[in-house]
Design an enzyme around this catalytic site. Structure first.
Site, short mmCIF file in Angstrom:
data_model
loop_
_atom_site.label_atom_id
_atom_site.label_comp_id
_atom_site.label_asym_id
_atom_site.label_seq_id
_atom_site.Cartn_x
_atom_site.Cartn_y
_atom_site.Cartn_z
CG HIS A 72 9.28 21.40 37.13
ND1 HIS A 72 10.38 21.78 36.41
CD2 HIS A 72 8.55 20.63 36.30
CE1 HIS A 72 10.31 21.27 35.19
NE2 HIS A 72 9.19 20.58 35.10
CE1 TYR A 206 15.48 30.81 36.01
CE2 TYR A 206 15.77 29.09 37.66
CZ TYR A 206 14.95 29.96 36.98
OH TYR A 206 13.61 29.99 37.27
N PRO A 300 10.03 38.36 32.93
CG PRO A 300 10.34 37.52 30.78
CD PRO A 300 10.59 38.72 31.62
CE LYS A 304 7.39 34.16 41.89
NZ LYS A 304 6.88 33.01 42.63
CE1 TYR A 394 11.98 30.07 40.22
CE2 TYR A 394 12.18 27.86 41.13
CZ TYR A 394 12.24 28.72 40.06
OH TYR A 394 12.57 28.24 38.82
P1 RFL Z 1 -3.07 38.53 28.57
O1 RFL Z 1 -2.72 37.10 28.67
O2 RFL Z 1 -2.19 39.41 27.76
O3 RFL Z 1 -4.58 38.62 28.05
C1 RFL Z 1 -5.14 39.85 27.67
C2 RFL Z 1 -6.23 39.56 26.63
O4 RFL Z 1 -6.87 40.79 26.29
C3 RFL Z 1 -7.06 40.83 24.87
N1 RFL Z 1 -7.21 42.23 24.44
C4 RFL Z 1 -8.38 42.79 24.09
N2 RFL Z 1 -9.61 42.28 24.04
C5 RFL Z 1 -10.63 43.10 23.62
N3 RFL Z 1 -10.43 44.40 23.26
C6 RFL Z 1 -9.19 44.96 23.31
N4 RFL Z 1 -9.02 46.23 22.95
C7 RFL Z 1 -8.10 44.13 23.74
N5 RFL Z 1 -6.76 44.34 23.91
C8 RFL Z 1 -6.24 43.18 24.34
C9 RFL Z 1 -5.81 40.13 24.33
O5 RFL Z 1 -6.02 39.66 23.01
C10 RFL Z 1 -5.63 39.01 25.35
O6 RFL Z 1 -6.32 37.84 24.97
O7 RFL Z 1 -3.13 39.22 30.02
P2 RFL Z 1 -3.47 38.59 31.45
O8 RFL Z 1 -4.74 37.84 31.43
O9 RFL Z 1 -3.30 39.69 32.40
O10 RFL Z 1 -2.34 37.48 31.72
C11 RFL Z 1 -0.99 37.87 31.89
C12 RFL Z 1 -0.06 36.79 31.37
O11 RFL Z 1 -0.42 36.50 30.03
C13 RFL Z 1 1.41 37.23 31.43
O12 RFL Z 1 1.68 37.88 32.64
C14 RFL Z 1 2.36 36.03 31.30
O13 RFL Z 1 2.27 35.44 30.03
C15 RFL Z 1 3.79 36.47 31.55
N6 RFL Z 1 4.76 35.38 31.34
C16 RFL Z 1 4.93 34.42 32.31
N7 RFL Z 1 4.18 34.43 33.44
C17 RFL Z 1 4.30 33.42 34.35
O14 RFL Z 1 3.59 33.43 35.40
N8 RFL Z 1 5.19 32.38 34.18
C18 RFL Z 1 5.97 32.29 33.07
O15 RFL Z 1 6.73 31.32 32.93
C19 RFL Z 1 5.88 33.34 32.08
N9 RFL Z 1 6.60 33.30 30.94
C20 RFL Z 1 5.46 35.30 30.13
C21 RFL Z 1 6.37 34.23 29.95
C22 RFL Z 1 5.28 36.24 29.10
C23 RFL Z 1 5.99 36.12 27.93
N10 RFL Z 1 5.78 37.11 26.93
C24 RFL Z 1 5.36 36.81 25.62
C25 RFL Z 1 5.66 38.49 27.33
C26 RFL Z 1 7.08 34.10 28.78
C27 RFL Z 1 6.90 35.03 27.76
C28 RFL Z 1 7.70 34.84 26.50
#
Ligand code: RFL
Length: 397
Positions: A72, A206, A300, A304, A394
Site C-alpha cells: 500500500h 479515513y 489503533p 502501530k 506513517y
Molecule cells: P499479543 O498479540 O496480545 O500476544 C500476547 C500473547 O500472550 C498470551 N498470553 C499468555 N500466555 C501464557 N500465559 C499467560 N498468562 C498469558 N497471558 C496472555 C496471549 O494469549 C497472546 O497469544 O501481544 P504482542 O505480541 O505484544 O503483539 C501486540 C499486537 O497484537 C497488538 O499491538 C496489535 O494487534 C494492535 N493492533 C494493530 N497493530 C498494528 O500494528 N496495526 C494494526 O493495523 C492494528 N490493528 C490492533 C489492530 C489491535 C486490535 N485489537 C483487537 C486490540 C486492530 C485491533 C482490532
C-alpha cells in the site's frame, strides 16, 4: 524444564524474540495460554511498516508476507464528500505491506517449530518467582490437566521475556512501587468490524464526519476491516447490521451520494474498542523484560501496535545475544532507557493522527477543534515538509 530465556506469550513479540534467540543458538521455551488454532486465527492488525518488513526479510521471516502481502502506498481522507489522496509511498519511497496479523503469527510459529523450537500451547503462566534471584521460575498449568486437577509445570530460566499482551501476568509480577503507568483515555470508542466483503477501494479510507470517524482498511481480497467511531460505552447490540452499513455509507459518502461502492456483506467480528494509550514506565525488573503490548498499548490509529511489539523484540533479542556471546549486559540494563523514547515517538504520532480524524473536543469548543483538524488536513495535502513528515512516520521508514 530448564532454558536460558522463558518467553511468555506466542504473539508477534514473543515469536519474533524466540526465533531470533533460536537463530543465535540461545535456548528458549515459549509458553502460551491459548491453543495453536486460537492464536493462528485471532484477527487483529494487518499493516506492517516498511522497516518491520525489511527486518523480517533480513532474518528470513518474510516468506509468507512476500508471497501474499499486498503493498500500500496511498491513503485517502474524506471530508464532506471530498476525497484527499495522500501518496505517502511516493513521498517516502517506501510502502506498507498488508498481511493479517494471524498470518504473521502462523508463519512465525511454523518456522520456529520446524527449526526444532518448543512452544507449549494451552499452558497459561500462573506465577513467576525469583526475578531478583540467580534463576527465575515460571509456573504454568497444562490446560487439559486444569480440567481435572491443578497440575503445574515449572520452567527455570536465566531471564523471562514478558510478551503476554496487555492482560498478561508478567507485568503484574513487578511490584507496584517499581513502576508507574502513564495513561490517556480519549473518551472515544471504535466499533471494530471485520466483514466478508471486498473493500470499496484498494487503499485505506479515513472519513471525517460530523457523526464521527469511519475507516476502511483492506485485509484480504475477501475480508475488510471497518471502524466506526462510537461511545466507548456502546455495546455490540447497539449496532445491528443495518445501522452499521447505513452509518458506513453516510460517513464515507463521496459528494453527498453515499459510498455507492460500499456493498454490505457478512459481519464476522464486531467489538467495541476504547481509544486509549497506556505506557508502563519500566520495561524491566530484575530478570524480567517486557515487550509489546505487555509494556504498552497504543490506540489503533496509525496501525502501530504490532510494529512496536516486533521492534521491542528486535532490540531485546540483540541485548540477549550480546549478553550471552560477549558477557556484556549493558544493552540489557539499558533496555527501558533505549526503548521508551521510541514508544513515546510512536504514541505521539498516533495521538496527532487521532486528533486529525476525530473532532477531539478537549476545550469545550467543537468548532475550534474542527477547524484545527481541517487546517491539518489541508496542510497534509499540500505535499510540503508537513506531508513528508507524515509519510515517513506513517509508513515507518
Ligand atoms: P499479543 O498479540 O496480545 O500476544 C500476547 C500473547 O500472550 C498470551 N498470553 C499468555 N500466555 C501464557 N500465559 C499467560 N498468562 C498469558 N497471558 C496472555 C496471549 O494469549 C497472546 O497469544 O501481544 P504482542 O505480541 O505484544 O503483539 C501486540 C499486537 O497484537 C497488538 O499491538 C496489535 O494487534 C494492535 N493492533 C494493530 N497493530 C498494528 O500494528 N496495526 C494494526 O493495523 C492494528 N490493528 C490492533 C489492530 C489491535 C486490535 N485489537 C483487537 C486490540 C486492530 C485491533 C482490532
Amino acid at each position: 524444564f530448564r532454558t536460558q530465556v522463558g518467553v511468555v506469550g506466542a504473539g508477534p513479540a514473543g515469536l519474533v524474540l524466540a526465533l531470533l534467540l533460536q537463530q543465535a543458538g540461545i535456548s528458549c521455551i515459549v509458553l502460551e495460554r491459548h491453543t495453536r488454532e486460537y492464536v493462528e486465527t485471532r484477527a487483529r492488525a494487518g499493516f506492517l511498516e516498511h522497516r518491520i518488513v525489511e527486518f523480517l526479510r533480513r532474518n528470513g521471516f518474510a516468506k509468507g508476507l512476500d508471497l501474499h502481502g499486498v503493498q500500500h502506498t496511498t491513503c485517502e481522507f474524506r471530508l464532506e464528500g471530498r476525497q484527499y489522496i495522500v501518496p505517502y509511498g511516493e513521498m517516502s519511497g517506501c510502502a506498507h505491506t498488508v498481511y493479517p496479523q494471524q498470518f504473521v503469527v502462523s508463519d512465525l510459529i511454523e518456522l520456529f517449530m520446524t527449526r526444532g523450537g518448543t512452544i507449549l500451547f494451552s499452558h497459561p503462566v500462573v506465577k513467576i518467582e525469583g526475578l531478583k534471584d540467580d534463576k527465575a521460575v515460571i509456573h504454568c498449568q497444562s490446560q487439559s490437566l486444569l480440567e481435572h486437577s491443578a497440575a503445574e509445570k515449572q520452567v527455570e530460566c536465566d531471564f523471562v521475556a514478558g510478551c503476554d499482551g496487555f492482560h498478561g501476568i508478567t507485568r503484574a509480577s513487578i511490584p507496584s512501587d517499581h513502576f508507574s503507568t502513564v495513561t490517556r483515555q480519549y473518551g472515544i470508542g471504535w466499533l471494530a468490524l471485520l466483514a466478508e466483503v471486498p473493500a470499496s477501494t484498494e487503499r485505506v479510507i479515513y472519513a471525517l464526519h460530523e457523526s464521527g470517524f469511519a475507516g476502511q482498511m483492506p485485509r484480504t481480497p475477501q475480508v475488510t476491516r471497518y471502524y466506526l467511531e462510537c461511545s466507548p460505552l456502546d455495546k455490540q447490540s447497539d449496532w445491528p447490521e443495518e445501522r452499521i452499513w447505513s452509518e458506513l455509507r453516510k460517513r464515507m459518502a463521496v459528494d453527498g451520494q453515499g459510498d455507492d461502492e460500499q456493498i454490505p456483506g457478512k459481519i464476522i467480528e464486531r467489538r467495541v474498542l476504547e481509544m486509549r494509550s497506556v505506557v508502563t514506565e519500566t520495561m524491566q525488573y530484575g530478570k524480567l523484560f517486557l515487550a509489546g503490548d505487555a509494556a504498552h498499548i497504543i490506540t489503533p490509529v496509525g496501525a502501530k501496535g504490532m510494529n512496536l511489539a516486533i521492534a521491542d523484540s528486535e532490540f531485546l533479542a540483540e541485548a540477549f545475544i550480546t549478553y550471552y556471546r560477549e558477557g556484556d549486559g549493558t544493552q540489557l540494563s539499558k533496555y527501558t532507557e533505549m526503548r521508551l523514547p521510541h514508544v513515546w515517538q510512536t504514541i505521539e504520532f498516533s495521538d496527532w493522527m487521532l486528533r486529525l480524524i476525530h473532532n477531539l473536543d478537549e476545550s469545550g469548543n467543537r468548532t475550534f477543534s474542527d477547524r484545527l483538524r481541517r487546517a491539518r488536513l489541508e496542510r497534509l495535502c499540500g505535499q510540503g515538509d508537513y506531508a513528508q513528515s507524515f509519510a515517513v512516520n506513517y509508513v515507518g521508514k
